[in-house]
Design a protein around this motif. Sequence first.
Motif, PDB file in Angstrom:
ATOM      1  N   ASN A  14      17.986 -40.549  -2.530  1.00  0.00           N
ATOM      2  CA  ASN A  14      17.709 -39.126  -2.310  1.00  0.00           C
ATOM      3  C   ASN A  14      16.373 -38.754  -2.946  1.00  0.00           C
ATOM      4  O   ASN A  14      15.829 -39.494  -3.771  1.00  0.00           O
ATOM      5  N   THR A  15      15.863 -37.620  -2.575  1.00  0.00           N
ATOM      6  CA  THR A  15      14.546 -37.170  -3.046  1.00  0.00           C
ATOM      7  C   THR A  15      14.551 -36.882  -4.542  1.00  0.00           C
ATOM      8  O   THR A  15      13.542 -37.099  -5.232  1.00  0.00           O
ATOM      9  N   ASP A  16      15.669 -36.391  -5.055  1.00  0.00           N
ATOM     10  CA  ASP A  16      15.754 -36.069  -6.479  1.00  0.00           C
ATOM     11  C   ASP A  16      15.511 -37.320  -7.320  1.00  0.00           C
ATOM     12  O   ASP A  16      14.732 -37.306  -8.281  1.00  0.00           O
ATOM     13  N   GLU A  17      16.173 -38.400  -6.952  1.00  0.00           N
ATOM     14  CA  GLU A  17      15.990 -39.650  -7.689  1.00  0.00           C
ATOM     15  C   GLU A  17      14.564 -40.171  -7.546  1.00  0.00           C
ATOM     16  O   GLU A  17      13.982 -40.706  -8.497  1.00  0.00           O
ATOM     17  N   LYS A  18      14.002 -40.010  -6.363  1.00  0.00           N
ATOM     18  CA  LYS A  18      12.635 -40.480  -6.138  1.00  0.00           C
ATOM     19  C   LYS A  18      11.655 -39.750  -7.058  1.00  0.00           C
ATOM     20  O   LYS A  18      10.779 -40.374  -7.670  1.00  0.00           O
ATOM     21  N   LEU A  19      11.798 -38.440  -7.180  1.00  0.00           N
ATOM     22  CA  LEU A  19      10.915 -37.658  -8.053  1.00  0.00           C
ATOM     23  C   LEU A  19      11.037 -38.109  -9.504  1.00  0.00           C
ATOM     24  O   LEU A  19      10.031 -38.269 -10.211  1.00  0.00           O
ATOM     25  N   ILE A  20      12.259 -38.319  -9.945  1.00  0.00           N
ATOM     26  CA  ILE A  20      12.485 -38.722 -11.333  1.00  0.00           C
ATOM     27  C   ILE A  20      11.971 -40.135 -11.574  1.00  0.00           C
ATOM     28  O   ILE A  20      11.326 -40.416 -12.593  1.00  0.00           O
ATOM     29  N   TRP A  21      12.234 -41.040 -10.619  1.00  0.00           N
ATOM     30  CA  TRP A  21      11.793 -42.432 -10.757  1.00  0.00           C
ATOM     31  C   TRP A  21      10.280 -42.525 -10.940  1.00  0.00           C
ATOM     32  O   TRP A  21       9.790 -43.159 -11.879  1.00  0.00           O
ATOM     33  N   TYR A  22       9.538 -41.881 -10.068  1.00  0.00           N
ATOM     34  CA  TYR A  22       8.078 -41.974 -10.141  1.00  0.00           C
ATOM     35  C   TYR A  22       7.524 -41.182 -11.325  1.00  0.00           C
ATOM     36  O   TYR A  22       6.485 -41.554 -11.883  1.00  0.00           O
ATOM     37  N   SER A  23       8.192 -40.120 -11.712  1.00  0.00           N
ATOM     38  CA  SER A  23       7.728 -39.343 -12.862  1.00  0.00           C
ATOM     39  C   SER A  23       7.796 -40.157 -14.143  1.00  0.00           C
ATOM     40  O   SER A  23       6.965 -39.985 -15.046  1.00  0.00           O
ATOM     41  N   ASN A 120      22.896 -35.566  -7.846  1.00  0.00           N
ATOM     42  CA  ASN A 120      23.287 -36.958  -7.622  1.00  0.00           C
ATOM     43  C   ASN A 120      22.197 -37.891  -8.139  1.00  0.00           C
ATOM     44  O   ASN A 120      21.395 -38.433  -7.376  1.00  0.00           O
ATOM     45  N   ILE A 121      22.183 -38.042  -9.441  1.00  0.00           N
ATOM     46  CA  ILE A 121      21.198 -38.898 -10.109  1.00  0.00           C
ATOM     47  C   ILE A 121      21.966 -39.927 -10.941  1.00  0.00           C
ATOM     48  O   ILE A 121      22.814 -39.569 -11.753  1.00  0.00           O
ATOM     49  N   ARG A 122      21.670 -41.189 -10.709  1.00  0.00           N
ATOM     50  CA  ARG A 122      22.352 -42.245 -11.445  1.00  0.00           C
ATOM     51  C   ARG A 122      21.670 -42.505 -12.783  1.00  0.00           C
ATOM     52  O   ARG A 122      20.438 -42.595 -12.843  1.00  0.00           O
ATOM     53  N   PRO A 123      22.435 -42.622 -13.852  1.00  0.00           N
ATOM     54  CA  PRO A 123      21.817 -42.897 -15.154  1.00  0.00           C
ATOM     55  C   PRO A 123      21.075 -44.226 -15.171  1.00  0.00           C
ATOM     56  O   PRO A 123      20.074 -44.380 -15.869  1.00  0.00           O
ATOM     57  N   GLU A 124      21.560 -45.201 -14.381  1.00  0.00           N
ATOM     58  CA  GLU A 124      20.897 -46.508 -14.323  1.00  0.00           C
ATOM     59  C   GLU A 124      19.441 -46.394 -13.876  1.00  0.00           C
ATOM     60  O   GLU A 124      18.594 -47.189 -14.275  1.00  0.00           O
ATOM     61  N   LEU A 125      19.165 -45.403 -13.055  1.00  0.00           N
ATOM     62  CA  LEU A 125      17.796 -45.152 -12.599  1.00  0.00           C
ATOM     63  C   LEU A 125      16.881 -44.845 -13.786  1.00  0.00           C
ATOM     64  O   LEU A 125      15.779 -45.376 -13.909  1.00  0.00           O
ATOM     65  N   ILE A 126      17.356 -43.988 -14.680  1.00  0.00           N
ATOM     66  CA  ILE A 126      16.561 -43.577 -15.844  1.00  0.00           C
ATOM     67  C   ILE A 126      16.435 -44.730 -16.830  1.00  0.00           C
ATOM     68  O   ILE A 126      15.362 -44.947 -17.412  1.00  0.00           O
ATOM     69  N   TYR A 127      17.517 -45.497 -17.010  1.00  0.00           N
ATOM     70  CA  TYR A 127      17.446 -46.647 -17.915  1.00  0.00           C
ATOM     71  C   TYR A 127      16.391 -47.643 -17.436  1.00  0.00           C
ATOM     72  O   TYR A 127      15.559 -48.098 -18.218  1.00  0.00           O
ATOM     73  N   ARG A 128      16.444 -47.986 -16.154  1.00  0.00           N
ATOM     74  CA  ARG A 128      15.515 -48.979 -15.612  1.00  0.00           C
ATOM     75  C   ARG A 128      14.076 -48.464 -15.660  1.00  0.00           C
ATOM     76  O   ARG A 128      13.157 -49.204 -16.036  1.00  0.00           O
ATOM     77  N   ALA A 129      13.864 -47.219 -15.269  1.00  0.00           N
ATOM     78  CA  ALA A 129      12.511 -46.659 -15.275  1.00  0.00           C
ATOM     79  C   ALA A 129      11.914 -46.666 -16.681  1.00  0.00           C
ATOM     80  O   ALA A 129      10.731 -46.975 -16.870  1.00  0.00           O
ATOM     81  N   SER A 130      12.729 -46.359 -17.672  1.00  0.00           N
ATOM     82  CA  SER A 130      12.250 -46.338 -19.057  1.00  0.00           C
ATOM     83  C   SER A 130      11.898 -47.741 -19.535  1.00  0.00           C
ATOM     84  O   SER A 130      10.918 -47.932 -20.269  1.00  0.00           O
ATOM     85  N   CYS A 131      12.685 -48.739 -19.126  1.00  0.00           N
ATOM     86  CA  CYS A 131      12.376 -50.130 -19.489  1.00  0.00           C
ATOM     87  C   CYS A 131      11.058 -50.573 -18.853  1.00  0.00           C
ATOM     88  O   CYS A 131      10.314 -51.365 -19.448  1.00  0.00           O
ATOM     89  N   ILE A 132      10.768 -50.060 -17.672  1.00  0.00           N
ATOM     90  CA  ILE A 132       9.490 -50.379 -17.023  1.00  0.00           C
ATOM     91  C   ILE A 132       8.326 -49.764 -17.815  1.00  0.00           C
ATOM     92  O   ILE A 132       7.266 -50.382 -17.962  1.00  0.00           O
ATOM     93  N   VAL A 133       8.511 -48.559 -18.348  1.00  0.00           N
ATOM     94  CA  VAL A 133       7.480 -47.955 -19.201  1.00  0.00           C
ATOM     95  C   VAL A 133       7.264 -48.816 -20.443  1.00  0.00           C
ATOM     96  O   VAL A 133       6.123 -49.016 -20.892  1.00  0.00           O
ATOM     97  N   CYS A 134       8.354 -49.353 -21.005  1.00  0.00           N
ATOM     98  CA  CYS A 134       8.232 -50.243 -22.165  1.00  0.00           C
ATOM     99  C   CYS A 134       7.460 -51.507 -21.791  1.00  0.00           C
ATOM    100  O   CYS A 134       6.649 -52.007 -22.583  1.00  0.00           O
ATOM    101  N   LYS A 135       7.711 -52.033 -20.604  1.00  0.00           N
ATOM    102  CA  LYS A 135       6.976 -53.202 -20.119  1.00  0.00           C
ATOM    103  C   LYS A 135       5.483 -52.888 -20.018  1.00  0.00           C
ATOM    104  O   LYS A 135       4.636 -53.671 -20.459  1.00  0.00           O
ATOM    105  N   HIS A 136       5.160 -51.725 -19.459  1.00  0.00           N
ATOM    106  CA  HIS A 136       3.754 -51.321 -19.344  1.00  0.00           C
ATOM    107  C   HIS A 136       3.121 -51.147 -20.723  1.00  0.00           C
ATOM    108  O   HIS A 136       1.929 -51.449 -20.910  1.00  0.00           O
TER     109      HIS A 136
END
Length: 418
Positions: A14-23, A120-136
């Motif tokens: 969904n668009t909500d998750e997309k906005l949060i993921w890229y943000s 409808n936002i999955r917490p796993e989305l935020i966990y994974r996105a944050s780990c990617i920031v740590c990788k960067h």
Amino acid sequence: MGSKGFTADVTTMNTDEKLIWYSITYTYLFWILGAMYIVAPVIGWILLLRMVKRFVLDKQNFITTPAQLTWILGMSVMLMALVIAHFDYELGIPKLIKSSIGWAKGWALLAIFPLIGSLNIRPELIYRASCIVCKHTLMILPFCILAWLVGLPSTLYVSPLSIIGGPGPEFFSVSLYEIDPGSGSPRWRLFTPWAPALGLMGNLFLNFAIQEKQTRYKVYGILGSLVMILISQSRLGLICYFLLLGYFAFIRWHKSPWLYFIGSPATLLLGLMGVHVIEKFEMSIAAIKSARAGSTRVRAHLAQIALERWYNEALVWGHGIVERGPHLVEYMPIGSHHTWYGLLFVKGLVGAIALALPLICSLLSLISTIFKSAVAASAIAILLQIFLYTFGENLEILAYLFWPGLIIVGIAHKQKNQ
């Protein structure tokens, strides 16, 4: 599951998750553009307006809890206190408008993002996105260290986006490193406005990394978050780090008999050696404070000035705006470096209650599911971290950074209600 597959999965739901993921995952791109301070308020208000539109026009119902509503009530009271104080001190309409915009970019986010957790936002989305920031972070840090070693300017530039207004130029600047004035040693703040704020984000990302299921990203998250805390040289960040490790260890092994076999003699030993332990603890606190004696002194004077002026001049509604401190505190704003003193000075007793009430209600609402739900355990850790950082930071100024944690709090409330 590879990162590419997971990315496609989370961004197509969904668009909500997309906005949060890229943000979240584009954190360092926004940092280079000097847009970090802008992204969170824009995303928050867009998602809120989308939510309102679906509720009003599409008749779509969202699961909201009384605890989430207390955040809305509390932050609305913040705005009311701001307006009343401006009229009490006759600060004028231009300053009222400016302060109201500041509220929309700060305190309002503490109500908006927990409410967004009802989407409808999955917490796993935020966990994974944050780990990617740590990788960067692990990828970018060597270049920042090299910049200090070769003597490049500590701040490359201040983004033209600073023209929109904010707490200061440091919120729009690209800083490769900074030199601590007390010790002369380098510190790094990366995408945050000052080094201790990086410690805050490191602890938040540690929380998320612990929840991550895939080993590769979990390693990125744990290593990246630890590096953030260490390079920030934040005393509060280091304390919070060990508290979080202890908290999640207890959550994981609370049913293990070994915990109690070890805990019982340890408690007995602590009782027998209590006085000695307390003395050592006090010595450790003194050592931490002396590590940055100048900072400790300024904080103490800021607190004293804020409390005295609040009690004698603006007990109920506060002064309405921050004021520049005297030379004694190096002209730091009165009430800065501490959420509660800042609230009392600017918004009075009403403002302090307006923050304390939602924190307490959220904690009490989720505590019963702490051992049943991993999301609830993560959310409670976030609330405890927020509370701990109220004694070292101004929450409203940094809400644009830790907003993913507020969404997790909202998701935990939604899941509990379900």
